[in-house]
Write an enzyme that holds these catalytic residues in place. Structure first.
Site, mmCIF file in Angstrom:
data_model
loop_
_atom_site.group_PDB
_atom_site.id
_atom_site.type_symbol
_atom_site.label_atom_id
_atom_site.label_comp_id
_atom_site.label_asym_id
_atom_site.label_seq_id
_atom_site.Cartn_x
_atom_site.Cartn_y
_atom_site.Cartn_z
ATOM 1 N N LYS A 186 6.790 37.216 14.027
ATOM 2 C CA LYS A 186 6.531 36.913 12.623
ATOM 3 C C LYS A 186 7.821 36.468 11.902
ATOM 4 C CE LYS A 186 2.129 37.925 12.671
ATOM 5 N NZ LYS A 186 1.692 38.291 14.025
HETATM 6 C C1 LIG Z 1 0.263 39.291 14.070
HETATM 7 C C2 LIG Z 1 -0.996 39.433 13.344
HETATM 8 C C3 LIG Z 1 -1.631 40.672 13.138
HETATM 9 C C4 LIG Z 1 -1.281 41.934 13.858
HETATM 10 O O1 LIG Z 1 0.004 42.253 13.910
HETATM 11 P P1 LIG Z 1 0.656 43.158 15.048
HETATM 12 O O2 LIG Z 1 1.846 43.652 14.291
HETATM 13 O O3 LIG Z 1 1.026 42.265 16.188
HETATM 14 O O4 LIG Z 1 -0.284 44.233 15.402
HETATM 15 C C5 LIG Z 1 -2.748 40.729 12.335
HETATM 16 N N1 LIG Z 1 -3.249 39.627 11.778
HETATM 17 C C6 LIG Z 1 -2.691 38.417 11.961
HETATM 18 C C7 LIG Z 1 -3.283 37.243 11.283
HETATM 19 C C8 LIG Z 1 -1.563 38.274 12.763
HETATM 20 O O5 LIG Z 1 -1.039 37.062 12.969
#
Ligand SMILES: *Cc1c(COP(=O)(O)O)cnc(C)c1O
Length: 398
Positions: A186
């Site tokens: 992210k």
């Molecule tokens: C990355 C992501 C998540 C979940 O995040 P994690 O920290 O990997 O569990 C949820 N929703 C979206 C749209 C994402 O891109």
């Protein structure tokens, strides 16, 4: 998008504060920690940066979604409306609580189509959960209005749009609850982590307790705390929070770098009449984590995706053929393949997926390519990439 590209001295400094005293847990051990409260500090910074009263850090973005739903009292047999284009975490987090994900069509914003949302509301619907995919956002005014008139909770999954805003407000701070991921890919990362955002005292208190076994967090003796209700462990560690703290301080810098790179690529593609861009709702400002555009049809889009691969234009996603983000390839969901028995409500509630088609979503996702914008590119690399992309597209269009 990935903040890991710029991991450096600031992150190491924050981590060393934690390593100095070895208190890796976010709660307790007051005497040993030399005043270091990385999770608390990161929560305060998130509240400030994302303009929200409360931020509760947790172990992942997926956990954040489950906790947000649980905090609003959503559980067994309740229906939650989500888009067909999202990350698998959306339905996982809903089903973990015994609730039912109701998938509905997206529009040219690549997020929930408000008209489709209205049609999907039933007496069992409890929440609408837009997912702000690829750095842009859903039409939040339209969804807020639907929530108001049907008495539903609006939960924003802004995991992919941290740094974006809607009518001057950061995404994630606009609904009743917001969810953030800080996983490794992210825009800002702490390795693994997430956060629940809310302006609602009650939801915040629920999220705080629920993510730590239901502990009430009163006083400074964990053994003496009471448990007003059942919870789980979704805590974040101090090590993870320390990295997140350094990264959050760089969010504005990251968005600015992305915008610079995004603008170059967009300008180059905008000279091709067959290329159109994803619609950003009025008043929306992207985080510029991706450049998302449409080509004339599915066949051309597949050919361009293949040409990009051949020419080394990496990290451009054709989600239509990708197993992570679009309903078409989620056979395990359609078949309800779980390790353990599901409740009758969930089985019955999800039977609709067997023969449901999503022509409108296919229309947009089939023609869409979303290209990740990296933080580490040099100016020359961006220019070269733009030229390659234009050549590939023109080559396919003939
Ligand atoms: C990355 C992501 C998540 C979940 O995040 P994690 O920290 O990997 O569990 C949820 N929703 C979206 C749209 C994402 O891109």
């Amino acid at each position: 998008m990935p903040g890991f590209e710029l991991f450096g001295d600031a992150e190491r400094r924050e981590l060393n504060d934690v390593l100095d005293n070895g208190v890796l847990m976010r709660y307790g051990f007051d005497g040993m920690r030399n005043g270091h409260w990385k999770a608390k500090e990161l929560e305060a910074c998130l509240q400030d940066e994302l303009q929200v009263k409360h931020a509760q850090l947790v172990s992942s973005g997926t956990a954040a979604v489950s906790i947000a739903l649980a905090s609003a009292g959503i559980g067994a047999g309740d229906e939650v409306i989500i888009p067909t284009f999202t990350f698998v975490a959306s339905f996982e987090a809903i089903m973990m609580l015994g609730a039912i994900p109701v998938l509905v069509e997206i529009d040219d914003t690549l997020t929930l189509d408000p008209q489709a949302v209205k049609k999907a509301i039933t007496p069992k619907t409890k929440a609408i959960m837009p997912v702000h995919m690829c750095g842009s956002m859903a039409n939040l005014d339209a969804l807020l209005e639907i929530c108001k008139s049907h008495n539903l909770v609006l939960i924003e999954d802004s995991s992919q749009a941290t740094g974006a805003s809607y009518k001057g407000k950061p995404v994630g701070s606009i609904g009743d609850l917001g969810c953030l991921s800080l996983d490794y890919v992210k825009i800002i990362t702490c390795g693994e982590g997430g956060a629940v955002l809310t302006n609602n005292e009650n939801y915040y208190r629920n999220a705080d307790h629920y993510s730590d076994h239901g502990h009430d967090h009163v006083g400074n003796d964990r053994g003496a705390e009471t448990h007003p209700f059942l919870g789980y462990n979704f805590r974040i560690s101090e090590l993870h929070a320390a990295v997140g703290l350094a990264q959050l301080k760089r969010l504005k810098e990251f968005v600015a770098i992305q915008k610079k790179n995004y603008d170059v690529l967009r300008e180059a593609l905008s000279h091709i009449p067959e290329v159109t861009f994803r619609t950003v709702p009025e008043g929306g400002e992207e985080s510029y984590s991706f450049l998302s555009f449409y080509l004339p049809d599915l066949g051309i889009t597949r050919k361009v995706a293949a040409a990009f691969k051949e020419e080394g234009v990496d990290a451009c996603f054709h989600y239509y053929d990708n197993g992570w983000h679009y309903i078409r390839e989620w056979q395990h969901l359609k078949d309800l393949k779980t390790l353990y028995p599901l409740s009758k409500e969930v089985k019955e509630g999800m039977a609709y997926l067997n023969d449901k088609s999503f022509p409108q979503s296919d229309h947009f996702i089939g023609r869409n390519l979303s290209c990740l914008i990296k933080l580490s590119w040099t100016e020359t690399e961006v220019q070269e990439r733009a030229a390659k992309m234009v050549n590939c597209i023109k080559g396919v269009l003939g």
